[in-house]
Design a protein around this motif. Structure first.
Motif, short mmCIF file in Angstrom:
data_model
loop_
_atom_site.label_atom_id
_atom_site.label_comp_id
_atom_site.label_asym_id
_atom_site.label_seq_id
_atom_site.Cartn_x
_atom_site.Cartn_y
_atom_site.Cartn_z
N TYR A 1 0.85 -1.20 0.00
CA TYR A 1 0.00 0.00 0.00
C TYR A 1 0.88 1.25 0.00
O TYR A 1 1.97 1.26 0.61
N GLU B 1 0.03 5.43 0.57
CA GLU B 1 -0.96 6.46 0.91
C GLU B 1 -2.38 5.88 1.02
O GLU B 1 -3.36 6.50 0.61
N GLY B 2 -2.47 4.66 1.56
CA GLY B 2 -3.78 4.05 1.78
C GLY B 2 -4.38 3.35 0.58
O GLY B 2 -5.51 2.83 0.68
N HIS B 3 -3.69 3.31 -0.56
CA HIS B 3 -4.21 2.65 -1.76
C HIS B 3 -3.32 1.46 -2.09
O HIS B 3 -2.08 1.57 -2.08
#
Length: 315
Positions: A215, A217-219
């Protein structure tokens, strides 16, 4: 006559000198100037039924309970002879009188309400018994689980990043052959060396499936399967696995692309995150396996590519 009252200690009583009688009735006016007198004789009527051992009252017949004691005794003697004359020898006839039997005694009369209450008590008793058995089973199972837990002290597998290398990483335009640009995309190459540890002391562990997701930045930008599997681990042992992540054309938003460029151009560090997905089995003896999923997490701080080494890891 006038009545005389005497005071009795504690109460007041009325003394009447003689029996009280109704005043005599004289002739009554008829309305046409004359008077009439009541000369009709009222016959005595009895309410004794044939079922109660009596007979309808007949005018002129002696009424039980009236007359002198000698007449009553003769009448009773006559009735006794008449009843015994028609009764077979060895058997006595008794008047049929209703007998009251207590409701709780055998053969007694049971009211419909009592029977209805008994029918309601049976389902209530069964329901109460089922509830008691259910809670007893819950208590027994809870005690057994607590005993097993306190004896074995099971723990999930631990994930630890030993080394990592960011070989490449850049942001490019996401295009379609023969078409306009459709956004920004990330291309990267990451190699991670992980150690999977079994912290248990009395329980053997089996990892049937292992997967790591990358992941930024949260993606999620990449995923990889950890091989070989399954992995059998004894208590207090660990296994090393090398995982390669090849990120190709992963879509990024403009904010995420700016964060990646700032981390790589400014000299780092680049922050990445690893999330594992392990299908774990704990063997409590030979006949008591327990399977569940474990999701370990690790955060990596990497130097910029092409020679991006691991700065720090926290799992």
């Amino acid at each position: 006559p006038r009545y005389r009252y005497e005071r009795v200690p504690g109460e007041q009583r009325m003394r009447i000198p003689g029996p009280v009688q109704a005043p005599p009735m004289g002739p009554r006016p008829t309305g046409n100037g004359g008077y009439r007198t009541n000369t009709t004789r009222v016959e005595r009527v009895t309410t004794i039924k044939q079922d109660d051992g009596g007979a309808p009252y007949q005018p002129g017949a002696p009424v039980p309970g009236n007359g002198s004691p000698q007449q009553q005794q003769q009448q009773q003697h006559h009735d006794h002879q008449g009843s015994t004359s028609h009764t077979p020898p060895g058997r006595h006839r008794h008047p049929r009188t209703p007998r009251r039997t207590p409701a709780g005694s055998p053969g007694g009369y049971v009211s419909p309400d009592r029977g209805r209450e008994k029918r309601r008590q049976l389902p209530a008793f069964c329901f109460t018994l089922c509830c008691i058995l259910f809670w007893l089973a819950v208590v027994v199972v809870g005690v057994a689980v607590l005993t097993v837990y306190l004896y074995y002290r099971p723990q999930p597998p631990k994930l630890r990043v030993t080394d990592a290398s960011l070989n490449a990483g850049y942001v490019d335009e996401l295009t379609v052959p023969g078409g306009p640009a459709r956004g920004l995309a990330l291309n990267a190459d990451l190699t991670v060396l992980v150690a999977i540890t079994s912290p248990n002391t009395k329980v053997k562990m089996v990892l049937w499936y292992m997967q790591l997701d990358l992941y930024f930045e949260g993606h999620r930008i990449g995923t990889s399967t950890v091989l070989p599997a399954p992995l059998f681990e004894e208590p207090r042992t660990y296994a090393l696995r090398t995982v390669d992540f090849v990120v190709s054309e992963a879509p990024l938003s403009r904010e995420d692309a700016i964060a990646w460029r700032n981390g790589t151009v400014a000299g780092g560090p680049v922050k990445l995150k690893l999330v594992g997905k392990f299908h774990t089995q704990l063997n409590f003896g030979r006949w008591l396996p327990y399977k569940y999923w474990v999701y370990p997490r690790c955060t990596l701080w990497m130097d910029p590519p092409p020679n991006g080494g691991l700065v720090r890891a926290r799992c």
